[in-house]
Write an enzyme that holds these catalytic residues in place. Structure first.
Site, PDB file in Angstrom:
ATOM      1  N   VAL A 154       0.851  -1.071   0.000  1.00 28.99           N
ATOM      2  CA  VAL A 154       0.095  -0.236   0.014  1.00 28.99           C
ATOM      3  C   VAL A 154       0.762   1.194  -0.213  1.00 28.99           C
ATOM      4  CG1 VAL A 154      -1.660   1.368   1.128  1.00 28.99           C
ATOM      5  CG2 VAL A 154      -1.905  -1.205   1.023  1.00 28.99           C
ATOM      6  N   GLU A 155       2.007   1.424   0.681  1.00 26.95           N
ATOM      7  CA  GLU A 155       3.020   2.494   0.946  1.00 26.95           C
ATOM      8  C   GLU A 155       3.505   2.818  -0.577  1.00 26.95           C
ATOM      9  OE1 GLU A 155       3.847   4.784   2.834  1.00 26.95           O
ATOM     10  OE2 GLU A 155       2.355   4.060   4.454  1.00 26.95           O
ATOM     11  N   SER A 156       4.369   1.725  -1.146  1.00 25.90           N
ATOM     12  CA  SER A 156       5.102   1.916  -2.216  1.00 25.90           C
ATOM     13  C   SER A 156       4.806   1.359  -3.405  1.00 25.90           C
ATOM     14  CB  SER A 156       6.467   2.106  -1.577  1.00 25.90           C
ATOM     15  OG  SER A 156       6.814   0.531  -1.352  1.00 25.90           O
ATOM     16  N   TYR A 206      -6.772   4.299   4.293  1.00 30.85           N
ATOM     17  CA  TYR A 206      -5.328   3.452   4.384  1.00 30.85           C
ATOM     18  C   TYR A 206      -5.954   2.355   5.096  1.00 30.85           C
ATOM     19  CZ  TYR A 206      -0.369   3.281   5.409  1.00 30.85           C
ATOM     20  OH  TYR A 206       0.772   2.958   5.398  1.00 30.85           O
TER      21      TYR A 206
END
Length: 537
Positions: A148-150, A254
């Site tokens: 999800v982050e990168s 998120y």
């Protein structure tokens, strides 16, 4: 006929009454649980089918073993060629609600292409990340947060200056031991950053009294912001906090993004992701360098390519290991470390670093530098592409070639090679105002006016797209006097060679064409390049 039917029914009823009643248990998993519970099996002697241990109850559901049995599909499979995925096991609390299903629909619909790339990269990094999380006593499924982050891209650089797989900003990274200097950025190292992320998430979990959803959300919003939201709404339920307007939309989405990513990645075929070209798990050998050493020398001693070394050691921002650091552990491709120590020992210390970075100070001249480092003025001019030797600027970086066999690669790596994320946009909805949009996107009204050239006007229309993040200064500075060129890859081409031909940098070619660091060029591929207007192809 009726009499026969009644006799059959009575016989069945008598048989059921004679059997001991199965024990029914209700299973509920709460948000604070770290491991899912297994639905209780039903007594086989009662004439019922025993549920296999893989049958799990998702967090938040409430069901009985009888209901699970009634819902089970007991029909034997007819098509032996169909791929049947086992029910997923989670060690992180997973729920399915409207917000999660919305993200699942997005990843399987408009975002399918991007999510496919994430899935294919996941097999390279997730095994290592899950192992780190396991050692730190965390749910292994939490490692999927890096997706999800990168999207598992170590060079990812957000508009907020967060870097690497785990998108650490510099201050937080420093708190967890990640160093960032001109020579290296440990936020980009997959192992070091994963360990730092695990420890940070563990601290957040403890701060929010064992509530994983709040811990994950605060990883995005910051623990202070999340604490203020809890105080404002008098609730520690993440879903309740999302109903208010205090948290940004990015934070509200998120946790659902993580849950959607977990659901899909555990059963990709179920969600239509078939024939994925998964990357091989990360594997490497390690060599020890007693002093600063150029990667070009390592390629000669090991047979590994320069690009392979950069992919395995993404923390290195330049052409060599950090000066002044002894016993640096460098990753090399598996099988390339054999005999390295003996070969390395035979290279004189003076030849292990073939370049030196020199920052111009008052009184410096090319002739003075040439005498100091015993090199030729012409080599300094050639390597640094200096058009006017008398126009040196104080603070300017020069690469000094200490070895006759020099290349222009260090010059290409004078600038950071981060892949910056695109500027964020927001589509105006009915009832929006600049004040409400600024609050949602955590920016100021003045910034919105400047970025969108609104002046002092407050007029915005539903459907209008507004830029809601700062521009990348590096990209903007290069946008002048450029023209678009479509280059068709030929046999033997490399990104470095193409970049040298058109006087552009490899990292820019990757960014323009959305290529990962490990992308392999194929003859016939078309690359979009932005070259200076006077450059001839």
């Amino acid at each position: 006929m009726i009499r026969w039917y009644l006799l059959v029914c009575c016989g069945l009823l008598t048989g059921c009454m004679a059997s001991p009643a199965p024990q029914v248990s209700t299973v509920r998993l709460h948000n604070e649980a770290s491991l899912p519970l297994v639905a209780q099996s039903i007594d086989e002697e009662a004439g019922c089918v025993v549920l296999p241990p893989e049958e799990l109850v998702r967090v938040g559901d409430e069901t009985t073993a009888d209901e699970a049995l009634l819902n089970a599909d007991l029909t034997p499979p007819q098509d032996v060629g169909t791929v049947v995925e086992p029910e997923p096991l989670f060690d992180f609390p997973v729920v399915e609600n409207d917000k999660v299903r919305y993200l699942v629909d997005y990843y399987t619909g408009p975002g399918r292409r991007t999510f496919t790339r994430w899935l294919q990269r996941s097999s390279r990094y997730l095994p290592m990340m899950r192992e780190v999380f396991k050692r730190e006593g965390l749910p292994q499924d939490l490692a999927t947060l890096a997706m999800v982050e990168s999207g598992f891209n170590s060079n990812a650089h957000s508009w907020a200056n967060a870097v690497g797989h785990w998108q650490f900003i510099e201050s937080t990274g420093r708190m967890y031991g990640l160093e960032n200097t001109w020579w290296r950025d440990e936020r980009r190292d997959m192992e070091k950053a994963t360990l730092a992320a695990a420890r940070y998430l563990k601290d957040l979990y403890q701060r929010f009294d064992g509530n994983w959803y709040l811990a994950v959300a605060s990883y995005n919003a910051g623990p202070g912001k999340m604490s203020r939201a809890i105080k404002k709404y008098h609730s520690t339920d993440f879903w309740e906090l999302c109903k208010g307007s205090y948290l940004r939309a990015e934070t509200k989405n998120y946790v659902p993004k993580l849950l959607a990513a977990l659901l899909i990645s555990k059963q990709p075929v179920k969600y239509g992701f078939c024939e994925l070209d998964y990357q091989a798990p990360l594997a490497f050998d390690t060599v020890i360098l007693s002093e600063a050493t150029d990667l070009e020398l390592i390629t000669e001693l090991t047979g590994a390519s320069y690009d392979e070394l950069k992919r395995l050691n993404p923390e290195l921002k330049r052409w060599c290991t950090p000066p002044g650091e002894t016993n640096y552990r460098l990753r090399v491709p598996t099988g390339c470390a054999g005999g390295f120590d003996e070969k390395y020992a035979q290279v004189p210390s003076s030849e292990r670093a073939r370049y030196k970075r020199h920052q111009i100070t008052s009184g410096d001249t090319l002739l003075k530098l040439a005498h100091t480092y015993h090199i030729r003025v012409d080599d300094i001019i050639s390597l640094n592409k200096i058009s006017n030797p008398r126009a040196l600027r104080i603070g300017q970086n020069l690469i000094l070639p200490l070895h006759r066999d020099y290349t222009s690669r260090p010059l290409a790596e004078l600038q950071d090679d981060y892949l910056r994320s695109k500027r964020r946009n927001y589509t105006v909805r009915s009832g929006d105002s600049l004040w409400s949009i600024a609050r949602k996107c955590d920016v100021t009204e003045k910034q919105l006016r400047v970025w969108n050239r609104l002046g002092w006007s407050n007029v915005i229309q539903p459907g209008q797209r507004l830029v809601v993040s700062a521009p990348s200064s590096r990209v903007a500075s290069r946008s002048k006097a450029l023209k678009k060129v479509v280059y068709q890859v030929r046999s033997g081409d490399t990104l470095w060679g193409i970049g040298r031909q058109f006087s552009v940098q490899t990292r820019d070619i990757r960014q323009w064409n959305d290529l990962t660091e490990d992308h392999i060029l194929q003859p016939g591929d078309e690359l979009t390049l932005l070259v200076h207007g006077d450059r001839r192809s």
